[in-house]
Design a protein around this motif. Structure first.
Motif, PDB file in Angstrom:
ATOM      1  N   GLU A  45      64.512  92.842  48.821  1.00 38.76           N
ATOM      2  CA  GLU A  45      65.250  91.835  48.531  1.00 38.76           C
ATOM      3  C   GLU A  45      65.955  91.264  49.468  1.00 38.76           C
ATOM      4  O   GLU A  45      66.271  91.824  50.726  1.00 38.76           O
ATOM      5  CB  GLU A  45      66.411  92.745  47.941  1.00 38.76           C
TER       6      GLU A  45
ATOM      7  N   LYS B 298      70.796  86.159  45.854  1.00 39.22           N
ATOM      8  CA  LYS B 298      69.840  87.325  46.391  1.00 39.22           C
ATOM      9  C   LYS B 298      68.541  87.117  45.360  1.00 39.22           C
ATOM     10  O   LYS B 298      68.530  86.789  44.107  1.00 39.22           O
ATOM     11  CB  LYS B 298      70.537  88.552  45.847  1.00 39.22           C
ATOM     12  N   GLN B 299      67.401  87.604  45.856  1.00 43.00           N
ATOM     13  CA  GLN B 299      66.260  87.363  45.194  1.00 43.00           C
ATOM     14  C   GLN B 299      65.222  88.731  45.477  1.00 43.00           C
ATOM     15  O   GLN B 299      65.344  89.304  46.758  1.00 43.00           O
ATOM     16  CB  GLN B 299      65.629  86.252  45.709  1.00 43.00           C
ATOM     17  N   ASN B 300      64.746  89.182  44.366  1.00 42.65           N
ATOM     18  CA  ASN B 300      63.856  90.371  44.620  1.00 42.65           C
ATOM     19  C   ASN B 300      62.408  89.873  44.601  1.00 42.65           C
ATOM     20  O   ASN B 300      62.043  89.046  43.734  1.00 42.65           O
ATOM     21  CB  ASN B 300      64.026  91.501  43.406  1.00 42.65           C
TER      22      ASN B 300
END
Length: 149
Positions: free
Chosen positions: A63, A109-111
């Motif tokens: 992440e 936020k990015q996964n």
């Protein structure tokens, strides 16, 4: 912080360990000093940050969080990068994943999933493209085994 050490190519004022201190975006509280910022004037592809675990880990996802401070700092988050891993301190870095065409907003936020997971001791993210010409910046970075919690 996990058992190990944050690693980086270089830093401006804030070291890579700041990304792993759980100081990221917390409501409306913006903690600029909890972010990693590369040294100025470093071209894309030369700046990187990551984590060196004490023992080998199989990382299956990660992440990233864009800057939580100021709108202009979002341009420092890479839009294209590679995830590289290293079996031990003397080994060559191996590309295990890549992303392209990513967009960011303040504190986003990015996964991501690792394309080719394996057992490695160190992991890093090396930005290849960003809007800002001088700096690379992340608010937070986490590596996960299995599914992120």
């Amino acid at each position: 912080m996990p058992d190990g050490d944050a690693i980086q190519s270089n830093a401006y004022q804030h070291q890579a360990c700041k990304m792993f201190d759980n100081g990221g975006y917390q409501g409306l509280s913006r903690k600029w000093d909890s972010e990693w910022i590369s040294a100025g004037g470093i071209p894309p592809g030369s700046a990187w940050a990551g984590f060196n675990f004490k023992t080998k880990q199989i990382v299956t996802s990660y992440e990233l969080q864009a800057s939580i401070c100021c709108n202009g700092d979002v341009d420092r988050s890479p839009t294209q990068w590679v995830v590289e891993a290293q079996e031990d301190d003397a080994a060559q870095w191996v590309q295990i994943s890549a992303e392209n065409g990513q967009s960011w907003s303040l504190g986003k936020k990015q996964n991501y999933t690792i394309n080719n997971p394996g057992s490695y001791k160190a992991y890093r993210i090396r930005g290849l493209a960003r809007s800002d010409r001088n700096f690379e910046q992340w608010a937070a970075m986490q590596f996960f085994s299995g599914c992120p919690s």
